[in-house]
Design an enzyme around this catalytic site. Structure first.
Site, PDB file in Angstrom:
ATOM      1  N   ASP A  56       0.806  -1.060  -0.043  1.00  0.00           N
ATOM      2  CA  ASP A  56      -0.130   0.140   0.101  1.00  0.00           C
ATOM      3  C   ASP A  56       0.817   1.137  -0.060  1.00  0.00           C
ATOM      4  O   ASP A  56       2.183   1.100   0.359  1.00  0.00           O
ATOM      5  CB  ASP A  56      -1.015  -0.085   1.146  1.00  0.00           C
ATOM      6  CG  ASP A  56      -1.638   1.035   1.550  1.00  0.00           C
ATOM      7  OD1 ASP A  56      -2.526   1.538   0.583  1.00  0.00           O
ATOM      8  OD2 ASP A  56      -1.582   1.908   2.413  1.00  0.00           O
TER       9      ASP A  56
ATOM     10  N   ASP B 206      -0.263   5.100   1.156  1.00  0.00           N
ATOM     11  CA  ASP B 206      -0.522   5.991   1.954  1.00  0.00           C
ATOM     12  C   ASP B 206      -0.664   5.147   3.555  1.00  0.00           C
ATOM     13  O   ASP B 206      -1.410   4.627   3.504  1.00  0.00           O
ATOM     14  CB  ASP B 206      -1.705   6.953   1.904  1.00  0.00           C
ATOM     15  CG  ASP B 206      -1.622   7.621   0.329  1.00  0.00           C
ATOM     16  OD1 ASP B 206      -1.126   8.521   0.584  1.00  0.00           O
ATOM     17  OD2 ASP B 206      -2.253   6.795  -0.584  1.00  0.00           O
TER      18      ASP B 206
ATOM     19  N   ASP C 193      -1.668  -0.753   5.858  1.00  0.00           N
ATOM     20  CA  ASP C 193      -2.057  -0.317   7.335  1.00  0.00           C
ATOM     21  C   ASP C 193      -3.411  -0.220   7.565  1.00  0.00           C
ATOM     22  O   ASP C 193      -3.916   0.531   8.599  1.00  0.00           O
ATOM     23  CB  ASP C 193      -1.416   1.023   7.393  1.00  0.00           C
ATOM     24  CG  ASP C 193      -2.136   2.261   6.517  1.00  0.00           C
ATOM     25  OD1 ASP C 193      -2.323   1.844   5.297  1.00  0.00           O
ATOM     26  OD2 ASP C 193      -2.429   3.260   7.102  1.00  0.00           O
TER      27      ASP C 193
END
Length: 222
Positions: free
Chosen positions: A12, A14, A175
């Site tokens: 991922d 961001d 995240d």
């Protein structure tokens, strides 16, 4: 957990590789000012991140997770947000500690790396280029690259098809709940970073790491 079978790693963007909240918050608040709305705290903007820019604009206008802004207001806000954010893409965005070393170590082991983000491709690509991360990735998939984005399995399955590996040999590092859900749906290993925008202990990942550099030791074959 033994990760020696992993043949490729998807990341991922961001909250996993970069902390982009300062620039996203600035763009969101510039948009709100443009629409005659008061600014929001950066923490509120952070709570609205994760499902792509279109969703972020809805949430930044309404300041609600599941509400949609009025159509004309959203269109006006979206155009302004994109223009402002593209012009200030990496003014205050930073690469998390351990990311550059971790990506370099995994590449040194000849593991293909893929970027799978819900940020639109036209923003994700220049962002990683400006931060000097682009060359680490064999493939970049944005939220608008394919018909579906995370939490759909499609981006992960597409990456596996391109790389010629089975989904169970891919690790998805992220995240958010979207990252874990996409990995689960694809049959891939879900790895959470503890420093991201969500509490890693609540995500139900297969394991959590404090740094991308930790992955190198977990994936060693010797």
């Amino acid at each position: 957990m033994n990760l020696k079978h992993i043949q490729a790693v998807a990341f991922d963007l961001d909250g996993t590789l970069v902390d982009s909240i300062p620039d996203l918050a600035n763009a969101a608040n510039a948009m709100r000012e443009h629409l005659g709305l008061p600014p929001l705290a950066a923490e509120r903007i952070q709570s609205h991140v994760g499902d792509g820019i279109a969703s972020l604009v809805h949430r930044a206008i309404t300041d609600e997770r599941h509400a949609e802004a009025d159509g004309p207001a959203w269109e006006r806000g979206y155009r302004y947000f994109i223009q402002h954010y593209r012009e200030h893409l990496t003014d205050h965005t930073t690469v998390y500690p351990g990311v550059r070393d971790g990506l370099a170590l995994l590449r040194a082991r000849q593991l293909p790396l893929v970027l799978i983000t819900n940020k639109s491709e036209r923003l994700a690509v220049p962002l990683v280029e400006e931060l000097g991360l682009r060359d680490h990735f064999s493939l970049i998939l944005g939220g608008d690259t394919l018909p579906e984005k995370k939490p759909s399995a499609l981006p992960l399955l597409h990456a596996c098809q391109v790389l010629g590996i089975p989904p169970q040999d891919l690790a998805m590092v992220g995240d958010s709940a979207n990252d874990v859900a996409a990995a689960r749906a694809a049959g891939s290993t879900a790895i959470a970073v503890r420093y991201g925008y969500a509490d890693a202990s609540t995500l139900g990942a297969d394991l959590a790491v404090d740094s991308v550099a930790e992955l190198y030791d977990l994936m060693k074959n010797d």
